[in-house]
Design a protein around this motif. Structure first.
Motif, PDB file in Angstrom:
ATOM      1  N   HIS A  29      -7.043   3.406  -2.900  1.00 32.75           N
ATOM      2  CA  HIS A  29      -7.282   3.451  -4.453  1.00 32.75           C
ATOM      3  C   HIS A  29      -6.018   2.594  -5.112  1.00 32.75           C
ATOM      4  N   ASP A  33      -6.022  -0.557  -7.180  1.00 34.10           N
ATOM      5  CA  ASP A  33      -5.594  -0.819  -8.412  1.00 34.10           C
ATOM      6  C   ASP A  33      -4.692  -2.114  -8.613  1.00 34.10           C
ATOM      7  N   LYS A  36      -6.681  -5.382  -8.128  1.00 34.00           N
ATOM      8  CA  LYS A  36      -7.797  -5.565  -9.291  1.00 34.00           C
ATOM      9  C   LYS A  36      -9.036  -5.910  -8.581  1.00 34.00           C
TER      10      LYS A  36
END
Length: 129
Positions: A29, A33, A36
């Motif tokens: 994750h 992040d 994007k």
């Protein structure tokens, strides 16, 4: 930091691997992040040898291109065609959208991989620095 699955092992470069045989590989994750909107993945093809800690592909987003590192040494067995066809699946679920599988000699994960707690500490330290 929450959201890091406890049953996986991690690299400081934000890849994860499970302990299955063959082992599934994906990105975390945190990588999602940072990148994007992921729009393209270049993955190693079945039969390709990969080495732990070495680049084996690329992940492209609308803002950048990042190297993909193999967390383990072995031979690529399968590529997740669903992710190749729809890379945005990684954005929605990085721990469900595995990228490829690797058959490892001996079938065991290296001790150098991070636990979820160790990975969270690496991420926290990087955010502070």
């Amino acid at each position: 930091m929450s959201g890091t699955p406890q049953d996986l092992r991690y690299t400081p470069e934000h890849e994860w691997v499970d302990g299955a045989s063959p082992a599934r590989v994906g990105i975390t994750h945190v990588a999602v992040d940072q990148l994007k909107d992921i729009v393209y993945v270049d993955l190693p093809q079945p039969g390709t040898p990969v080495a732990g800690g070495q680049t084996c592909g690329e992940i492209e987003s609308v803002k950048s291109v990042a190297d993909l590192y193999s967390p383990v040494t072995g031979t690529v067995v399968e590529v997740n065609q669903a992710v190749v066809d729809a890379p945005e699946l990684i954005n929605d679920g990085p721990y469900e959208a595995w990228l490829f599988t690797v058959e490892m000699p001996g079938g065991t994960l290296p001790d150098t991989l991070l636990t979820a707690e160790e990975y969270d500490q690496v991420v926290a330290a990087a955010e502070e620095g």
